[in-house]
Design a protein around this motif. Structure first.
Motif, PDB file in Angstrom:
ATOM      1  N   ALA A   5       3.055  -2.075  -4.856  1.00 49.23           N
ATOM      2  CA  ALA A   5       2.430  -0.796  -4.857  1.00 49.23           C
ATOM      3  C   ALA A   5       3.341   0.323  -3.997  1.00 49.23           C
ATOM      4  CB  ALA A   5       1.210  -0.809  -3.913  1.00 49.23           C
ATOM      5  N   GLU A   6       4.161  -0.275  -3.100  1.00 50.53           N
ATOM      6  CA  GLU A   6       5.219   0.356  -2.494  1.00 50.53           C
ATOM      7  C   GLU A   6       6.435   0.833  -3.626  1.00 50.53           C
ATOM      8  OE1 GLU A   6       4.208   1.455   1.827  1.00 50.53           O
ATOM      9  OE2 GLU A   6       5.766   2.004   0.209  1.00 50.53           O
ATOM     10  N   GLN A  36       8.115   6.586  -8.218  1.00 53.86           N
ATOM     11  CA  GLN A  36       7.594   7.632  -8.699  1.00 53.86           C
ATOM     12  C   GLN A  36       8.207   8.881  -7.499  1.00 53.86           C
ATOM     13  OE1 GLN A  36       3.298   7.842  -8.802  1.00 53.86           O
ATOM     14  NE2 GLN A  36       3.168   6.212 -10.381  1.00 53.86           N
ATOM     15  N   MET A  49       0.879  -1.426   0.012  1.00 52.34           N
ATOM     16  CA  MET A  49      -0.023   0.025   0.030  1.00 52.34           C
ATOM     17  C   MET A  49       0.957   1.307  -0.063  1.00 52.34           C
ATOM     18  SD  MET A  49      -3.217   0.922   2.634  1.00 52.34           S
ATOM     19  CE  MET A  49      -3.328  -0.788   3.273  1.00 52.34           C
ATOM     20  N   ALA A  50       0.413   2.111  -0.850  1.00 55.62           N
ATOM     21  CA  ALA A  50       1.284   3.553  -0.741  1.00 55.62           C
ATOM     22  C   ALA A  50       1.049   4.218   0.254  1.00 55.62           C
ATOM     23  CB  ALA A  50       0.826   4.270  -2.149  1.00 55.62           C
ATOM     24  N   ARG A  51       2.158   5.328   0.702  1.00 59.85           N
ATOM     25  CA  ARG A  51       2.003   6.346   1.648  1.00 59.85           C
ATOM     26  C   ARG A  51       0.689   7.028   1.808  1.00 59.85           C
ATOM     27  NH1 ARG A  51       7.792   8.814   0.664  1.00 59.85           N
ATOM     28  NH2 ARG A  51       7.817   7.601  -0.994  1.00 59.85           N
ATOM     29  N   ARG A 100       4.609  -1.462   9.581  1.00 60.75           N
ATOM     30  CA  ARG A 100       3.222  -1.935   8.997  1.00 60.75           C
ATOM     31  C   ARG A 100       3.031  -3.338   9.744  1.00 60.75           C
ATOM     32  NH1 ARG A 100       2.390  -0.883   3.359  1.00 60.75           N
ATOM     33  NH2 ARG A 100       2.684   0.964   4.040  1.00 60.75           N
ATOM     34  N   THR A 117       0.152  10.137  -0.574  1.00 60.43           N
ATOM     35  CA  THR A 117       0.356   9.805  -2.078  1.00 60.43           C
ATOM     36  C   THR A 117      -0.382   8.939  -2.364  1.00 60.43           C
ATOM     37  OG1 THR A 117       2.019   8.541  -1.799  1.00 60.43           O
ATOM     38  CG2 THR A 117       2.773  10.771  -1.888  1.00 60.43           C
ATOM     39  N   ALA A 118      -0.403   8.996  -3.742  1.00 62.79           N
ATOM     40  CA  ALA A 118      -1.121   7.791  -4.692  1.00 62.79           C
ATOM     41  C   ALA A 118      -0.289   7.262  -5.782  1.00 62.79           C
ATOM     42  CB  ALA A 118      -2.582   8.421  -4.873  1.00 62.79           C
ATOM     43  N   VAL A 119      -0.359   6.126  -6.081  1.00 60.68           N
ATOM     44  CA  VAL A 119       0.391   5.777  -7.399  1.00 60.68           C
ATOM     45  C   VAL A 119      -0.340   6.744  -8.318  1.00 60.68           C
ATOM     46  CG1 VAL A 119       1.149   3.897  -8.725  1.00 60.68           C
ATOM     47  CG2 VAL A 119       1.316   3.748  -6.182  1.00 60.68           C
ATOM     48  N   LEU A 120       0.536   7.299  -9.081  1.00 58.61           N
ATOM     49  CA  LEU A 120      -0.070   7.890 -10.320  1.00 58.61           C
ATOM     50  C   LEU A 120      -0.136   7.308 -11.598  1.00 58.61           C
ATOM     51  CD1 LEU A 120       1.677  11.391  -9.621  1.00 58.61           C
ATOM     52  CD2 LEU A 120      -0.800  10.897  -9.050  1.00 58.61           C
ATOM     53  N   ASP A 150       5.372   3.392  -5.709  1.00 59.49           N
ATOM     54  CA  ASP A 150       5.119   4.625  -5.102  1.00 59.49           C
ATOM     55  C   ASP A 150       6.781   5.308  -4.866  1.00 59.49           C
ATOM     56  OD1 ASP A 150       5.206   5.870  -1.923  1.00 59.49           O
ATOM     57  OD2 ASP A 150       3.888   6.576  -3.486  1.00 59.49           O
TER      58      ASP A 150
END
Lengths: 192, 183
Positions: free
Chosen positions: B47-48, B54, A1-3, B95, A6-9, B51
């Motif tokens: 996903a991490e 990016q 899961m992203a922070r 987490r 932020t969101a994955v763009l 992220d």
């Protein structure tokens, strides 16, 4: 899961955001790199310039410098050399005289003469630097000249309109021989 | 990274640092796949990893105006990505430590601060049943499952660890079925 902040763009959005980030960073760098302009204004005030005149000249110079630095390339490269060259006509008129509030009639000749001398020095510096470039010399030269003359005018206003005109004439007198002489030698490295 | 791509990236990054906006697309198109694959190799969570890649890319463009053309652009960008990936790995570890309860332990996230007696009883029974089924396994199977829940692969190769987890899970299911008859 992203922070969580932020969101994955998706890729097109990522590209747009990267571009905005780059332009924002360039603007911040330009604001920082334009620090000599307020310094020139303080110097002019210290040497006897009128607050109103100094502000009237410094504000557009600051805006133009930030814009040119943000644009970058040959335009941005001309800003610092122009500011440095413009210091000569800025400081010379007020350096030897106590001209708080402007030059007295008796000192006007000195002010105007030192503006000419300052303009010559500025022209030599800008002309030499521009002529030594292998690419973009015209754009660089025009930007540096405009910045140098605007900077010098902040100090040469002590000598009135004639002081500023003398600076411009002196600039031409210095720049032309410098360009001719520098062009006749082998150019050094490309951009400053 | 191919030498030609590296040279192209260095040249484009130097132009971008000077303010040549036409260099933006070449830099983006060379860097994004590089940083993305780098992050995927370091961070297990997809996903991490995305992220982190990016964020690394955005940091590269944030620092591009001050990029030193004497540096190698790819190495510089990958160093930024490595920092982002380390931060992502730390977040994943924290987490897991916070949210994964082991059998026999109460799940803090699931605990109702004001449970009714029936819910409490059901929860107690479920935990006891899970602990019993886990206790029926061989010690190595139990340890493997606990390590998997914690996200701790230890020194095992990923494929080996996955196989052990799969076998241990099948044995746990079999133990549960034999005691509780649930299909």
């Amino acid at each position: 899961m992203a922070r969580p902040d932020t969101a994955v763009l998706p890729l097109p959005l990522l590209r747009r955001r990267a571009r905005r980030t780059y332009e924002g960073a360039r603007l911040r760098c330009a604001l920082v790199d334009a620090w000599p302009v307020p310094l020139a204004a303080l110097l002019a005030l210290r040497l006897g310039g009128s607050g109103t005149h100094v502000l009237a000249l410094t504000a557009p110079l600051l805006g133009a410098s930030v814009l040119l630095l943000w644009v970058g390339r040959d335009y941005g490269r001309g800003v610092w050399p122009g500011l440095a060259a413009g210091m000569a006509p800025l400081v010379l008129p007020g350096l030897m005289l106590d001209c708080s509030g402007g030059c007295s009639p008796g000192a006007q000749l000195w002010c105007q003469s030192s503006c000419v001398v300052g303009g010559v020095l500025a022209g030599v510096v800008v002309g030499w630097r521009a002529a030594r470039l292998t690419t973009g010399s015209v754009r660089f030269g025009l930007v540096a000249a405009a910045v140098a003359l605007s900077t010098g005018a902040i100090g040469c206003l002590l000598g009135g309109v004639l002081g500023v005109a003398g600076m411009v004439v002196g600039f031409g007198l210095g720049a032309v021989p410098a360009i001719v002489f520098a062009s006749s030698r082998t150019p050094a490295a490309p951009a400053p | 990274m191919e030498a030609a791509d590296r040279r192209a990236l260095n040249a484009a990054m130097a132009r971008l640092a000077e303010g040549d906006r036409s260099a933006f697309s070449p830099v983006f198109e060379i860097l994004w796949p590089l940083l993305h694959s780098f992050a995927r190799g370091l961070v297990r969570d997809a996903a991490e990893a995305e992220d982190a890649a990016q964020h690394a890319l955005l940091k590269v463009f944030e620092h591009a105006p001050r990029f030193d053309p004497e540096r190698d652009a790819a190495a510089w960008a990958v160093a930024i990505a490595a920092n982002e990936c380390r931060a992502a790995q730390r977040r994943l570890r924290r987490r897991r430590e916070r949210t994964v309860p082991l059998p026999g332990e109460a799940d803090p996230a699931a605990l109702d601060p004001h449970p009714d007696p029936e819910s409490e009883a059901i929860e107690r029974d479920l935990l006891a049943a899970a602990a019993e089924a886990l206790g029926a396994l061989r010690p190595e199977d139990a340890e493997t499952l606990k390590a998997a829940w914690r996200g701790d692969r230890s020194a095992l190769a990923p494929a080996t660890f996955r196989k052990r987890v799969q076998r241990a899970t099948e044995r746990l299911r079999a133990a549960w079925r034999s005691r509780h008859g649930t299909p």
